[in-house]
Structure formats: C-alpha cells, structure tokens
Write an enzyme that holds these catalytic residues in place. Structure first.
Site, PDB file in Angstrom:
ATOM      1  N   GLY A 105      -4.082  -7.955  -0.667  1.00  0.00           N
ATOM      2  CA  GLY A 105      -3.514  -7.559  -1.946  1.00  0.00           C
ATOM      3  C   GLY A 105      -4.601  -7.185  -2.930  1.00  0.00           C
ATOM      4  CG  LEU A 106      -6.432  -9.488  -5.436  1.00  0.00           C
ATOM      5  CD1 LEU A 106      -7.776 -10.173  -5.316  1.00  0.00           C
ATOM      6  CD2 LEU A 106      -5.857  -9.725  -6.809  1.00  0.00           C
ATOM      7  CB  CYS A 107      -5.261  -2.777  -3.688  1.00  0.00           C
ATOM      8  SG  CYS A 107      -3.979  -3.206  -2.525  1.00  0.00           S
ATOM      9  N   GLY A 108      -3.546  -3.241  -6.943  1.00  0.00           N
ATOM     10  CA  GLY A 108      -2.656  -2.552  -7.865  1.00  0.00           C
ATOM     11  C   GLY A 108      -1.325  -2.192  -7.233  1.00  0.00           C
ATOM     12  CB  ALA A 121      -5.628   1.039  -4.955  1.00  0.00           C
TER      13      ALA A 121
END
Lengths: 85, 290
Positions: free
Chosen positions: B88-91, B245
């Site tokens: 995760g952590l990609c907007g 991202a």
C-alpha cells in the site's frame, strides 16, 4: 563485410554489434548468417548461438532458451526468453 | 483546549510520522529510477516481437490461424486479469485500477456476458472480493519476490493459456496501470487473449521472407510468447506506477505533516503564553492585595 547482430531478451538488449557471422541453432538445423542474407525467419531450439566477430576468429558462444531469429534488411535479430552468458 | 502536555505529545507523534513518510518517499524515488530503467530495457524486445507478429499475422489468416489469434468463436465468458500492487502507501493507484476493472466488469455483465476475475497482486483482493466474491477465479501472489520479473510473467501467462486451452474462458482482458509520470498513472484495459490482430499487418515489407518451419508453426510458437511479453510489460508498468504513486503520495503526506506541526506548534506556544500571563496576573493581583 559486417553483419548487424542483435540479441534481445525481455529484460534487456544483450548484444547489438557488427559481427562477421553468427551461427544460429534453428529448430530444423543450424544455420549461419552472413551479411546480405535473404530475409528469413526461424524458431530456435535451446542451444548455443555462436558469434564470429571476424573471419576465422574463435567463436563466442551464448546459450539461449526459447528463441526466435529474424533476418531482415537491418541484419539478424535473435529474440530469446533466457540467455546464459 | 488541550493541555500543554497533550499538545507536546501530538507534535512529537506527527514528527515521527513525518520521518516515516519522508523515508518512504526517498526509498520510492530510488526504486522508481530502477523501475524506469527496467521498463526502458524491456522495450526493444516488445517492439521487435510485435513487429514480427504484425508481419506474420497478416500472412496467416482464415481457418489456419491458431486459436490464440482467432479466438474460440464465441465471446460469452470473459476473464479480467487485474494487476494490482502488493504494498500500500501509494495513494489512489490501487483504487483507480480496481475502479477501472469494476467498470469494465459492470459493462460486460450489462451486456449479458459472464465475467470472472484473475487477480495479480495483494491489494486488489479485498475491494474486488467485496463486490464480486463469487467471481474470483484465482489469486496470483507476487509478494514473495522483490521485483517481479519474467519468471512471474511466464507463470501467469502459462496458467492463462492453459485455462484458455481447456476452454475456461473465451476472452481475457488485462487491467493494469500505465506509468505516465510520477503524478499520473492511468489504469488501462487491454485485450490479451485472443491476441488482437495488429492493424499495420502490411508492414511486413515487400521482400519475400523464407520461413522455417513455416508461418503457422512460427506463429503458434510466438503467440504464447507474445502473451507472456504483454503480462511482463504489465508487471513492469505496475512496478514503475507503484513507486511513482508512492513517491507522490508520500511527498504530500510529508508536507501535510509539516503543516500540521506548524499549526500545533503555534497552538502550543499560544497556550504556553496564556498560562504565563495568567500566572503573572495572579502574582500581581496578589501583591496589590497586600
């Protein structure tokens, strides 16, 4: 007299150079490609591609798996899935 | 109003969050460069292969064309291969991909087709499962390798081709993000199987080409390889998109944390001053009373 030889895998362009001759292990037998070869396409069985930099020089062999060769106006292009150098 | 101690605690916690997002941003920037280099390196192979495909597909047509090119003759059952990231952590990247996949699925279902999902990557599972839990065919896990390479693409493509040969589906679409820049990654839907016939089929040239063994046999061998290359391309695009991202999202997060810290610091200083002022007034009032 130089043949433009390119060896490409999905990961990178392995070789792009002018050589004298390349011997390719086609599915129906090995064939050598010199400059000015007629347009030709062939599948390749797993084996060694031999690259002769100059006439009479010792060949450099590159193991390829899952390959395909194309000879066109621009020279010889070998597409291989895996290459062991 | 929050007490001084509470404010101080919040400032510190936001500061440590900012440190994390900043570190993640820098990691993503470094990885992005590598992912872009990989994408660059993969381009020559894909270009040459589609060139050869174009010249061959024009010559082999009609009944002799292999199934991978001609299709099964029906287009009832569709398979959506959705490529998501593992982390995760990609907007909004993953939710955008899922949105595109769901839109495609909804439009196919509205046409009365049967839709199934083949998921690659961890992050698409939960949101697709929510809406189409009974339609998910398989999860392909790529999270145990550091950077998905050709091996993974090969595994996915062989699995897909095997399913196609068994007649489990008629048409496969590939949903994946295309990396435009660190700011923009567009989710794209491409038809994967049957292999779409190239438009510039005449580009094969005027020269008479000799084939060994023959056109059909070569095409038969090249088609699976073409599918593999498509999947590999999608994986590589995904990698670059994820890092791009992630970099942008983390940059925003770092900046937001900075703003928050400023706001909290002002609040902290104000209440500290107010406390001092009250204390002074109390002392002065006390002194005057004597």
């Amino acid at each position: 007299m130089a043949l433009h030889f390119e060896l490409v895998t999905p990961a990178k362009l392995v070789r792009s150079e002018d050589v004298h001759m390349v011997v390719v292990p086609g599915t129906e037998g090995e064939f050598g490609v010199l400059e000015g070869h007629a347009p030709f396409m062939s599948t390749i069985r797993d084996g060694a591609v031999q690259v002769y930099k100059t006439e009479g020089a010792a060949p450099e062999t590159i193991e390829v798996r899952g390959g395909f060769a194309e000879v066109g106006d621009k020279g010889l292009t070998v597409l291989a899935e895996h290459v062991d150098e | 109003m929050a007490s001084l101690k509470e404010l101080k605690g919040r400032i510190n916690s936001v500061k440590s969050t900012q440190k994390i997002t900043k570190a993640k941003q820098m990691v993503a920037a470094a990885k992005l460069r590598r992912a872009q280099a990989a994408a660059e390196a993969a381009r020559p192979y894909a270009e040459r292969l589609s060139g050869v495909m174009a010249s061959l597909a024009g010559k082999v047509s009609g009944d002799s064309a292999p199934k991978l090119l001609a299709g099964t003759g029906s287009d009832k059952r569709h398979l959506l291969v959705v490529v998501n990231t593992d982390k995760g952590l990609c907007g909004g990247l993953n939710s955008n991909i899922v949105k595109a996949a769901k839109a495609k699925a909804a439009s196919l279902i509205a046409e009365g087709k049967d839709v199934r999902f083949y998921l690659v990557g961890k992050k698409g599972r939960a949101p697709i499962k929510r809406d189409y839990s009974e339609r998910i065919e398989k999860w392909f896990d790529t999270s145990d390798v550091r950077q998905p390479g050709f091996e993974e693409a090969e595994a996915i493509a062989s699995d897909l081709i095997e399913r196609f040969e068994k007649g489990e589906f008629d048409v496969a679409h590939l949903v994946y993000p295309i990396f435009k820049s660190a700011l923009a990654q567009d989710p794209t839907v491409d038809q994967l199987i049957p292999v779409p016939s190239p438009e510039n089929a005449a580009a094969g040239g005027d020269a008479v080409v000799e084939y060994e063994p023959d056109e059909e046999a070569i095409l038969e061998e090249l088609l699976p390889r073409y599918v593999k290359t498509q999947v590999f391309g999608a994986l590589i695009e995904r990698e670059a998109s994820e890092q791009g991202a992630s970099m942008t999202a983390m940059d925003n997060a770092t900046r937001n944390a900075g703003d928050l810290i400023n706001k909290l610091t002002i609040q902290y200083n104000r209440s500290r001053q107010a406390a001092i002022t009250t204390e002074l007034i109390e002392i002065i009032a006390g002194a005057e009373a004597l």
